[in-house]
Write a protein that holds these residues in place. Structure first.
Motif, PDB file in Angstrom:
ATOM      1  N   ALA A 169      25.989 -45.628 -63.252  1.00 14.62           N
ATOM      2  CA  ALA A 169      27.201 -44.438 -63.440  1.00 14.62           C
ATOM      3  C   ALA A 169      27.611 -44.462 -62.008  1.00 14.62           C
ATOM      4  O   ALA A 169      27.472 -44.163 -61.240  1.00 14.62           O
ATOM      5  CB  ALA A 169      27.039 -43.400 -64.538  1.00 14.62           C
ATOM      6  N   PRO A 170      28.961 -44.197 -62.585  1.00 18.30           N
ATOM      7  CA  PRO A 170      30.438 -44.385 -61.155  1.00 18.30           C
ATOM      8  C   PRO A 170      29.693 -42.926 -60.232  1.00 18.30           C
ATOM      9  O   PRO A 170      28.566 -42.021 -60.864  1.00 18.30           O
ATOM     10  CB  PRO A 170      31.786 -43.391 -61.537  1.00 18.30           C
ATOM     11  N   ALA A 171      29.363 -42.574 -58.827  1.00 13.62           N
ATOM     12  CA  ALA A 171      28.663 -42.302 -58.293  1.00 13.62           C
ATOM     13  C   ALA A 171      29.660 -41.634 -57.637  1.00 13.62           C
ATOM     14  O   ALA A 171      30.912 -42.371 -56.568  1.00 13.62           O
ATOM     15  CB  ALA A 171      27.594 -42.948 -57.546  1.00 13.62           C
ATOM     16  N   TRP A 172      28.723 -40.173 -57.108  1.00 14.55           N
ATOM     17  CA  TRP A 172      29.569 -39.479 -55.947  1.00 14.55           C
ATOM     18  C   TRP A 172      28.763 -39.732 -54.624  1.00 14.55           C
ATOM     19  O   TRP A 172      27.285 -38.859 -55.348  1.00 14.55           O
ATOM     20  CB  TRP A 172      30.324 -38.981 -56.005  1.00 14.55           C
ATOM     21  N   ILE A 173      28.569 -39.613 -53.263  1.00 18.29           N
ATOM     22  CA  ILE A 173      28.148 -38.954 -52.852  1.00 18.29           C
ATOM     23  C   ILE A 173      28.130 -38.081 -51.040  1.00 18.29           C
ATOM     24  O   ILE A 173      28.695 -38.543 -51.032  1.00 18.29           O
ATOM     25  CB  ILE A 173      26.837 -40.716 -52.190  1.00 18.29           C
ATOM     26  N   GLY A 174      27.817 -37.591 -51.125  1.00 21.07           N
ATOM     27  CA  GLY A 174      28.131 -36.320 -49.998  1.00 21.07           C
ATOM     28  C   GLY A 174      26.935 -35.865 -48.916  1.00 21.07           C
ATOM     29  O   GLY A 174      25.666 -35.694 -49.388  1.00 21.07           O
ATOM     30  N   VAL A 175      26.717 -36.432 -47.572  1.00 23.96           N
ATOM     31  CA  VAL A 175      26.190 -35.319 -46.808  1.00 23.96           C
ATOM     32  C   VAL A 175      26.224 -35.665 -44.686  1.00 23.96           C
ATOM     33  O   VAL A 175      27.428 -35.794 -45.146  1.00 23.96           O
ATOM     34  CB  VAL A 175      25.359 -37.421 -46.912  1.00 23.96           C
ATOM     35  N   GLY A 176      25.925 -34.686 -44.846  1.00 23.68           N
ATOM     36  CA  GLY A 176      26.239 -34.297 -43.531  1.00 23.68           C
ATOM     37  C   GLY A 176      25.828 -35.277 -43.412  1.00 23.68           C
ATOM     38  O   GLY A 176      24.652 -36.210 -42.343  1.00 23.68           O
ATOM     39  N   ALA A 177      26.350 -35.940 -41.564  1.00 21.11           N
ATOM     40  CA  ALA A 177      25.978 -36.787 -40.342  1.00 21.11           C
ATOM     41  C   ALA A 177      25.055 -36.052 -39.179  1.00 21.11           C
ATOM     42  O   ALA A 177      24.444 -36.751 -39.016  1.00 21.11           O
ATOM     43  CB  ALA A 177      27.500 -36.782 -39.498  1.00 21.11           C
ATOM     44  N   LEU A 178      24.945 -35.203 -39.083  1.00 18.10           N
ATOM     45  CA  LEU A 178      23.455 -34.749 -38.565  1.00 18.10           C
ATOM     46  C   LEU A 178      22.422 -34.507 -39.210  1.00 18.10           C
ATOM     47  O   LEU A 178      21.000 -34.022 -39.620  1.00 18.10           O
ATOM     48  CB  LEU A 178      23.494 -33.314 -38.092  1.00 18.10           C
ATOM     49  N   GLN A 230      27.416 -39.911 -61.628  1.00 16.15           N
ATOM     50  CA  GLN A 230      26.394 -38.585 -61.161  1.00 16.15           C
ATOM     51  C   GLN A 230      26.867 -38.312 -59.792  1.00 16.15           C
ATOM     52  O   GLN A 230      27.862 -39.097 -58.838  1.00 16.15           O
ATOM     53  CB  GLN A 230      25.355 -40.465 -60.774  1.00 16.15           C
ATOM     54  N   ILE A 231      26.630 -37.206 -58.985  1.00 22.95           N
ATOM     55  CA  ILE A 231      26.752 -36.536 -58.114  1.00 22.95           C
ATOM     56  C   ILE A 231      25.705 -36.562 -58.012  1.00 22.95           C
ATOM     57  O   ILE A 231      24.488 -35.415 -57.467  1.00 22.95           O
ATOM     58  CB  ILE A 231      27.522 -35.334 -58.181  1.00 22.95           C
ATOM     59  N   LEU A 232      25.385 -36.530 -56.211  1.00 27.23           N
ATOM     60  CA  LEU A 232      24.394 -37.121 -55.622  1.00 27.23           C
ATOM     61  C   LEU A 232      24.497 -35.915 -53.826  1.00 27.23           C
ATOM     62  O   LEU A 232      25.489 -36.748 -52.821  1.00 27.23           O
ATOM     63  CB  LEU A 232      23.931 -38.206 -54.863  1.00 27.23           C
ATOM     64  N   LEU A 233      24.273 -34.603 -54.093  1.00 23.44           N
ATOM     65  CA  LEU A 233      24.187 -34.548 -52.358  1.00 23.44           C
ATOM     66  C   LEU A 233      22.907 -34.346 -51.771  1.00 23.44           C
ATOM     67  O   LEU A 233      21.936 -34.187 -52.068  1.00 23.44           O
ATOM     68  CB  LEU A 233      24.329 -32.871 -52.739  1.00 23.44           C
ATOM     69  N   TYR A 234      23.781 -34.654 -50.239  1.00 23.37           N
ATOM     70  CA  TYR A 234      22.616 -35.200 -49.759  1.00 23.37           C
ATOM     71  C   TYR A 234      21.237 -35.460 -50.155  1.00 23.37           C
ATOM     72  O   TYR A 234      20.293 -35.165 -50.066  1.00 23.37           O
ATOM     73  CB  TYR A 234      22.350 -34.526 -48.067  1.00 23.37           C
ATOM     74  N   PRO A 235      21.409 -36.636 -50.900  1.00 26.74           N
ATOM     75  CA  PRO A 235      20.128 -36.920 -51.785  1.00 26.74           C
ATOM     76  C   PRO A 235      18.434 -38.144 -51.159  1.00 26.74           C
ATOM     77  O   PRO A 235      19.054 -38.438 -50.332  1.00 26.74           O
ATOM     78  CB  PRO A 235      20.640 -38.109 -52.964  1.00 26.74           C
ATOM     79  N   MET A 236      17.591 -37.544 -51.451  1.00 24.74           N
ATOM     80  CA  MET A 236      16.445 -38.956 -50.912  1.00 24.74           C
ATOM     81  C   MET A 236      16.086 -39.550 -51.563  1.00 24.74           C
ATOM     82  O   MET A 236      15.619 -40.181 -52.669  1.00 24.74           O
ATOM     83  CB  MET A 236      15.218 -37.928 -51.154  1.00 24.74           C
ATOM     84  N   LEU A 237      16.707 -40.424 -51.215  1.00 19.16           N
ATOM     85  CA  LEU A 237      17.171 -41.689 -51.723  1.00 19.16           C
ATOM     86  C   LEU A 237      15.882 -42.918 -51.115  1.00 19.16           C
ATOM     87  O   LEU A 237      15.427 -43.911 -52.194  1.00 19.16           O
ATOM     88  CB  LEU A 237      17.882 -42.756 -51.463  1.00 19.16           C
TER      89      LEU A 237
END
Length: 246
Positions: free
Chosen positions: A172-181, A114-121
């Protein structure tokens, strides 16, 4: 459906892409350029799903649509159901996380990553004061509150919201990416820690100085390219892919 010009050696691999828009806006076609780029780069099929939008269709409508799309993709004759991943950005990232949990719970479809780009979690982010409100771009607490309110309707957040789920083990194994701001940075990092604590392989990328959706605003910058390449590296590892020959 987006098909690569040159298929990867590990044929049959596929990705289900879920668009963003705060659960209330958008459609599958809005990410055509990104979906084609991922398909070409990885040499796999990428299917983007149109899901019903809130507030007309609150939870679980969007998640149900995404799950049905996943089941459809798994049964597609061009797809190896053992080599499927899911991905999404913002609200789409939140739906991807929820979809990974649903797939685990139902046991009907396997997800490789699962690839989560700056996700709303986590809807609780919208309930807290934001001391860095002046730094936000594209997404702030007002947007967050409106979107979560529309999406949840009268649903129980402990069921509907990924970050409120008690057991994250076995997803599933995850990749999570997000900006610090990004307003969503803290919840993304917290979710990544919880996945690791649950013995789920999770790779977290936090981009210094980056705001919500930075890679969509400036996709050709070095920082956005590295962000994209990191996602592809995760997918290659878990889908058994090598860089396609051009």
């Amino acid at each position: 459906m987006h098909r690569p010009a040159v298929a990867a050696e590990a044929s049959g691999a596929a990705l289900l892409w879920i668009h963003g828009g705060g659960y209330v806006l958008g459609n599958a076609a809005m990410d055509d350029r990104l979906a084609r780029r991922m398909s070409h780069e990885l040499g796999i099929i990428v299917a983007a799903v149109d899901y019903r939008l809130a507030p007309e269709h609150p939870y679980p409508a969007a998640l149900t649509d995404c799950y049905e799309a996943l089941v459809w993709l798994a049964a597609h004759p061009e797809v190896d159901s053992r080599r499927m991943a899911i991905a999404g950005a913002s609200a789409g990232g939140g739906l991807a996380a929820a979809l990974a949990l649903m797939a685990r719970d139902r046991g009907e479809v396997d997800i490789a990553a699962q690839i989560l780009l700056y996700p709303m979690l986590d809807d609780r982010t919208s309930q807290r004061p934001d001391p860095d409100a002046t730094l936000r771009r594209l997404w702030n607490n007002t947007s967050n509150t409106l979107s979560w309110t529309a999406y949840l309707g009268g649903a129980d957040p402990h069921v509907a919201v990924p970050a409120r789920r008690g057991d994250l083990g076995g997803v599933a194994p995850a990749w999570i990416g997000v900006g610090a701001l990004d307003l969503l940075s803290d919840e993304a990092c917290s979710y990544a820690r919880r996945l690791c604590d649950a013995s789920v392989d999770c790779r977290l990328t936090v981009v210094p100085g980056a705001f919500h959706g930075f890679d969509a605003v400036a996709p050709h910058t070095g920082v956005a390219t590295r962000f994209f390449d990191s996602q592809c590296a995760m997918l290659r590892d878990y889908l058994g892919l090598r860089r396609p020959q051009s």
